[in-house]
Design an enzyme around this catalytic site. Sequence first.
Site, short mmCIF file in Angstrom:
data_model
loop_
_atom_site.label_atom_id
_atom_site.label_comp_id
_atom_site.label_asym_id
_atom_site.label_seq_id
_atom_site.Cartn_x
_atom_site.Cartn_y
_atom_site.Cartn_z
N ARG A 11 -33.84 1.81 6.19
CA ARG A 11 -33.74 0.98 4.98
C ARG A 11 -33.75 -0.51 5.33
NH1 ARG A 11 -32.64 1.35 -0.53
NH2 ARG A 11 -32.55 3.62 -0.52
N GLU A 36 -26.03 -0.37 -5.75
CA GLU A 36 -26.15 -1.13 -4.51
C GLU A 36 -26.90 -2.46 -4.62
OE1 GLU A 36 -26.62 1.98 -1.01
OE2 GLU A 36 -27.83 2.52 -2.74
N ILE A 76 10.83 -6.11 8.92
CA ILE A 76 11.37 -4.93 9.61
C ILE A 76 10.63 -3.67 9.17
CG2 ILE A 76 13.46 -3.48 9.74
CD1 ILE A 76 13.64 -5.96 11.47
N GLU A 108 -18.98 9.38 2.43
CA GLU A 108 -20.19 10.21 2.42
C GLU A 108 -20.15 11.23 3.56
OE1 GLU A 108 -23.73 7.91 1.71
OE2 GLU A 108 -25.04 9.52 2.39
N GLY A 164 15.03 -14.59 6.58
CA GLY A 164 14.20 -13.60 7.27
C GLY A 164 12.97 -14.24 7.88
N ILE A 171 14.34 -16.41 2.81
CA ILE A 171 14.04 -17.59 3.61
C ILE A 171 14.59 -17.41 5.02
CG2 ILE A 171 16.08 -18.78 2.61
CD1 ILE A 171 14.57 -21.41 2.93
C1 LIG Z 1 2.27 -8.81 2.79
C2 LIG Z 1 3.03 -9.84 3.56
C3 LIG Z 1 2.59 -11.14 3.53
C4 LIG Z 1 3.26 -12.11 4.26
N1 LIG Z 1 2.79 -13.39 4.21
C5 LIG Z 1 3.40 -14.34 4.94
C6 LIG Z 1 2.91 -15.68 4.91
O1 LIG Z 1 1.93 -15.99 4.23
N2 LIG Z 1 3.53 -16.59 5.68
C7 LIG Z 1 4.61 -16.27 6.42
O2 LIG Z 1 5.17 -17.15 7.07
N3 LIG Z 1 5.11 -15.03 6.44
C8 LIG Z 1 4.53 -14.06 5.73
N4 LIG Z 1 5.03 -12.78 5.76
C9 LIG Z 1 6.19 -12.48 6.58
C10 LIG Z 1 7.50 -12.25 5.80
O3 LIG Z 1 7.31 -12.19 4.45
C11 LIG Z 1 8.49 -13.29 5.98
O4 LIG Z 1 8.76 -13.46 7.33
C12 LIG Z 1 9.76 -13.02 5.17
O5 LIG Z 1 10.32 -14.23 4.79
C13 LIG Z 1 10.78 -12.17 5.90
O6 LIG Z 1 11.93 -12.00 5.07
P1 LIG Z 1 12.63 -10.60 4.81
O7 LIG Z 1 13.85 -10.87 4.02
O8 LIG Z 1 11.72 -9.64 4.20
O9 LIG Z 1 12.95 -10.17 6.29
P2 LIG Z 1 13.49 -8.82 6.85
O10 LIG Z 1 12.38 -7.92 7.19
O11 LIG Z 1 14.52 -8.27 5.94
O12 LIG Z 1 14.16 -9.38 8.17
C14 LIG Z 1 13.38 -10.08 9.11
C15 LIG Z 1 14.19 -10.47 10.34
O13 LIG Z 1 15.11 -11.50 10.02
C16 LIG Z 1 16.43 -11.13 10.43
N5 LIG Z 1 17.34 -11.74 9.46
C17 LIG Z 1 17.20 -11.77 8.12
N6 LIG Z 1 18.20 -12.50 7.56
C18 LIG Z 1 18.97 -12.93 8.58
C19 LIG Z 1 20.14 -13.72 8.65
N7 LIG Z 1 20.69 -14.22 7.55
N8 LIG Z 1 20.66 -13.97 9.86
C20 LIG Z 1 20.11 -13.47 10.99
N9 LIG Z 1 19.02 -12.70 10.97
C21 LIG Z 1 18.44 -12.45 9.78
C22 LIG Z 1 16.40 -9.63 10.44
O14 LIG Z 1 17.37 -9.10 11.27
C23 LIG Z 1 15.02 -9.34 10.92
O15 LIG Z 1 14.96 -9.41 12.31
C24 LIG Z 1 4.40 -11.78 5.02
C25 LIG Z 1 4.84 -10.46 5.04
C26 LIG Z 1 4.17 -9.50 4.32
C27 LIG Z 1 4.64 -8.09 4.36
#
Ligand SMILES: Cc1cc2nc3c(=O)[nH]c(=O)nc-3n(C[C@H](O)[C@H](O)[C@H](O)COP(=O)(O)OP(=O)(O)OC[C@H]3O[C@@H](n4cnc5c(N)ncnc54)[C@H](O)[C@@H]3O)c2cc1C
Length: 1441
Positions: free
Chosen positions: A977, A1358, A311, A888, A397, A395
């Site tokens: 260069r 470099e 989000i 630069e 999310g 998980i």
């Molecule tokens: C730097 C970075 C690297 C990442 N790398 C990966 C990767 O390698 N592989 C990968 O798959 N993903 C990756 N992601 C994506 C992300 O990390 C995952 O999708 C993460 O698990 C989302 O969880 P959150 O709690 O942060 O979600 P949030 O941002 O808090 O919520 C995400 C969404 O889920 C909904 N939600 C959350 N919990 C519930 C619930 N219990 N019931 C209903 N809706 C819910 C929210 O409403 C929202 O729409 C990455 C993200 C970042 C920023």
Amino acid sequence: MTADELVFFVNGKKVVEKNADPETTLLAYLRRKLGLRGTKLGCGEGGCGACTVMLSKYDRLQDKIVHFSANACLAPICSLHHIAVTTVEGIGSTKTRLHPVQERIAKSHGSQCGFCTPGIVMSMYTLLRNQPEPTVEEIEDAFQGNLCRCTGYRPILQGFRTFAKVCGGPRTAVALLLRQQHSGITVGRDAKGLYVTEKKDKMASDQVLLLQDGGCCGGNENNPNCCMNQNNHKQVTLSPSLFNPEEFMPLDPTQEPIFPPELLRLKDIPQKQLRFEGERVTWIQASTLKELLDLKAQHPEAKLVVGNTEIGIEMKFKNQLFPVIICPAWIPELNSVEHGPEGISFGAACRLSCVEKTLLDAVAKLPAHKVEVFRGVLEQLRWFAGKQVKSVASIGGNIITASPISDLNPVFMASGTKLTIVSRGTRRTIPMDHTFFHGYRKTLLGPEEILLSIEIPYSRKGEFFSAFKQASRREDDIAKVTCGMRVLFQPGTTQVKELALCYGGMADRTISALKTTRKQLSKFWNEKLLQDVCTGLAEEMSLSPDAPGGMVEFRRTLTLSFFFKFYLTVLQNLGKEDLDDTCGKLDPTYASATLLFHKDPPANVQLFQEVPKGQSEEDMVGRPLPHLAAAMQASGEAVYCDDIPCYENELFLRLVTSTQAHAKIKSIDISEAQKVPGFVCFLSADDIPGSNKTGLFNDETVFAKDKVTCVGHVVGAVVADTPEHAQRAAHGVKVSYEDLPVIITIEGERGYNSKSFLPQSETTFHPLKAKALKLLFNLQDAIKNNSFYGSELKIEKGDLKKGFSEADNVVSDWTHLSELYVGGQEHFYLETHCTVAVPKGEAGEMELFVSTQNAMKAQSSVANMLGVPVNRILVRVKRMGGGFGGKETRGIVMTVAVALAAYKTGHPVRCMLDRDEDMLITGGRHPFLARYKVLDVGGCSGQAVGFMKTGKIVALEVDHYSNAGNSLDLSHSVMERALFHMDNSYKIPNIRGTGRLCKTNLPSNTAFRGFGGPQGLFIAEYWMSEVAVTCGLPAEEVRRKNLYREGDLTHFNQRLEGFNLPRCWDECLKSSQYDARKKEVDKFNRENCWKKRGLCIIPTKFGISFTVPFLNQGGALIHVYTDGSVLVNHGGTEMGQGLHTKMVQVASRALKIPTSKIYISETSTNTVPNSSPTAASVSTDVYGQAVYEACQTILKRLEPFRRENPGGSWEDWVMAAYLSRVSLSATGFYKTPNLGYSFETNSGNAFHYFTYGVACSEVEIDCLTGDHKNLRTDIVMDVGSSLNPAIDIGQVEGAFVQGLGLFTLEELHYSPEGSLHTRGPSTYKIPAFGSIPTEFRVSLLRDCPNKKAIYASKAVGEPPLFLGASIFFAIKDAIRAARAQHTDNNTKELFRLDSPATPEKIRNACVDKFTTLNILDWVPGTACSIALKPAEGSGGLDMRP
Ligand SMILES: Cc1cc2nc3c(=O)[nH]c(=O)nc-3n(C[C@H](O)[C@H](O)[C@H](O)COP(=O)(O)OP(=O)(O)OC[C@H]3O[C@@H](n4cnc5c(N)ncnc54)[C@H](O)[C@@H]3O)c2cc1C
Ligand code: FES
Ligand code: FES
């Protein structure tokens, strides 16, 4: 409803925020509200780790305090209620005591520009809080979410490994290595414990290291001890120690700050619902499940936020607004972990780190057959983001985001994971099957429903599970294709009972290959099944050629490759179970295909020449003195531009940039922007008091007036009271355009691989994006349209016609048109461009703090725009968080806008570009297209390489094209260069190189470390490797044969003196044990069908000087104060390269006083005027000599007082001079002599001298996935007599790793309309900690003083960058081995491999049955019948490549 107070702790101090705004991140709060600026903003999207902090909380479920790292840029402050935050300032300081983590990174030279350092410190600190004695693996894992662009990572890891339980003594490793390498040389220790080699016999004399006694005078004096004097040889002391771990403070975990007792006291008090109201968003923290379900019923549109890693990105980068956010993080049911009879059930808010730990424990405890799925999840989590993200992301999310490239969803879908979904009054448990995701980011959840829990099942006997992911970079990267695969056999048989193959990255959602798998039920696990599944997958997982996400061939091939790996893995496991003969058998040469790349224990060696015995202890020249600001960088005290405290009434600027690549501006509407609170003004070309013309050649505008010429072209700027308001207002400015024809590429179809034009970012799965892709094939290119800047550049020598006619008749492919594309590169300095402008209120004076390598140009550009004399403008540069050429010239577009805003409003104005803006606007390294042909005899001329049977090159013609973008900027010099380096290090008697600069509608490309050199050198090595292949000779032999010799003239007629390259070559060949390892590589390749190794050694020769002669000048100003302290000013800027440290070393030796008495405060235009940009690697040479000259003047003035009082101290002489009214301030100036090359006459020196180096790299590729691993690199670099071996080795390693990124990893993607897609670390992958070679050995060539630069040193910034290409050529070598297997061992086949060698290119180049199935023969619906025709006599599908 009234808002609650937010209560949290920062570094032990309680913070009570009455007006917590849910849109405020912890990072913004720390930096602006609390003034804690040690935590840095590098990207704002969780991808760089510069903002890492430690969060601590009392975990009620676990009943203990937990510490975890988090990205402050993604953490909303509202999520921090009752949490303790620790920032880099909270653990130690130079004013009190550094924390051991801070001390060790500083002393082990792990901090160059230092911008990444606080984040890295906090990752390490958090690990130690949880694990005071970590293993080496745990240390490496801790940094998966941190990036550094300067160091090449080795010194950071080496410094921190001293915390490890078993600290692999580097000295022992070195001793062993030396014994190995220097056979015939006794290696012993001297009195100080350093390793010393001794001459043992005549045969080994080339290995004997030589040293001259005494100090150094740069060869300018008649000094018998001069290091230039090679007659007085003694043995050299060779040091492998850049730091001494014995000096480190011990780690004492008992001394760490305690968890705030107040928070601990709250542990038994029930949590109650909280509500925080911001300007646009309300945050509700539910405390029970019932509350949560009621709230969701009340606000069905509300988002649940746990980690905010999804989000947060949508709000910041996609400009989305979620007015109600509900946080379920406190609810016990959503955080519970239950071990049930069928699997482990996780509450949906469980953090991924908790899932990982729980599954790891289960794998350790449970029988192997029960944990197959868990292993699959763990395999995905291993390369899933960094610790900072995994500690907060949930998980649930991940599942509900429903990303088509989620790594976990294919695993959950394939494994039959169950989801429990609840709403007020309802509860259902469903398997996550193919129906769960029913569209792009759509799930079965109703608006009022939430995901309660996820049950990951135990596997059963006879069940096997694997998960695979392929991304551009292994660590922390989005998958191209990701999958989960499961098979269950009928008990005791190899007959399939259930088969599930689920993929991410192949559609707009996670999908299951149902059609294919259903057909396999009751089939046996053998070649026939493999054949059928591949047939099925090729059809079912098809993508149309213009599928969103691009890389169609690659992705389709991966679906088959992954299944093949799964097939082999299961076979391997079945083999262990010894089942019936209906099952296939595993060919031993296939076994390694099942092995995944893992991290191996690193082995690093850095060798350099110790200072001569007798050198004064105070003389720091030649010693590995740490970067002088390293400790402050590590403690967060070092001040970067945006760390300057806010002025009263300060305003913030945001640029408004074009969304069109080439268009007329019809109108600009600012009415929406004006409605944003805090809006102050909009600035456009009409507001400029002086000139709107800018750019190096006045071919750019401050603000576009009538026309835009690239996406990102600055149209105007918005000024507001906060950065957030400025951003919102800038989004509100609506510009309407009338489109004009667009030119994007050098040569569309070839220059850019059109099918991989768009990145595999999930946004490109959006249906609307697909439409845009259709435009791809209408791209216009510069060559076709004759769109160039200026005329052709040319260097020509000898007689090409004659050369070609003299070439031997060698085997070659007459029809093979050799063309080569070298992709561009983003600088990705960790600190983006930043300017603070302060109007002084009188006579047009303005003071600017700028993150720039070019203070003079910033100053003159601002003066020109304001219409005031240059003397009214003061530009100050304290330090930069990296530059690499990107600072630069290109930052000036923003600096002048900020200056205008300050002028217009009369307020101080600040702007720090967001990462996405910075990448969009400021250009990068020039992409190059080269044309030549590997030619046999016949006298045919025109873009060719002519050579003898022996491999000796006799003639060469190459045409070079660069993509210059929408302004000239430095493109002309960059091309010059490239032409100067088109020979690399090889003597070519007859040669012609031409260069053309393509004028396109991309943001202007610019200087980047190496400045065209790497492109020219790369092209040279490319054709050189093709010559060796064509001749059938070992590549190293052909290269060695063609090397220049001492005294030779280059193709631009410069004589090579002190040509140390052959020495570097021979030493590198020997120390890398090239011959023995080549045999090993060949053996490995014979024994392994699907993994191949490659080994390559390449040289580099890099010219030192600006190619524009007048820039080769530098000034210094030295003040000596009456207490004896010395302030050195010089015209160079500090961007991490250690220039100030080296200048202090120079002044210290020159004045014969300790470095502690000398200080450099900043670079400013009012101390040293008219300074050239800090670039071209020459700064140490020119400013070093200027500082030296100024010191000599001071010394001369002090001489009478020294003579008068020979027993006195430096302070006595200084005071005596002052009292005698002698000036203690002196300037120094230096201009590089004898420069002035003429393209017309091909004469005159282009360079002052050359820096040389050689690298040998070995890689292993996975032919099935295109993945590769850098196994070992050996570098021998001639940097003269190193002024500071630690800094020089740091430059070698840092540049090498940047080169490795350029040639194997970093890829810019544009939309067909010329809009850059790769605008942050999530889509643009620079090398990470895991990208560096497992064995990384760097040695500085001994005994090679350079009489042309200060204290016999050489420029180093470099030259080593190109050596990263050794990895590219080793990869190409490995691909050749793979292809040879496929083509009757035809090792003479030439094939094209453009740079960078990404997994996509590697996989596609390893042509085999799978690629054939997907690319060559693929016609929808028919592919299988063609490709799966059994190989003759095989009786089935021959899966050999
Ligand atoms: C730097 C970075 C690297 C990442 N790398 C990966 C990767 O390698 N592989 C990968 O798959 N993903 C990756 N992601 C994506 C992300 O990390 C995952 O999708 C993460 O698990 C989302 O969880 P959150 O709690 O942060 O979600 P949030 O941002 O808090 O919520 C995400 C969404 O889920 C909904 N939600 C959350 N919990 C519930 C619930 N219990 N019931 C209903 N809706 C819910 C929210 O409403 C929202 O729409 C990455 C993200 C970042 C920023
Ligand atoms: S700034 Fe937070 S991860 Fe980059
Ligand atoms: S020191 Fe790491 S980014 Fe500069």
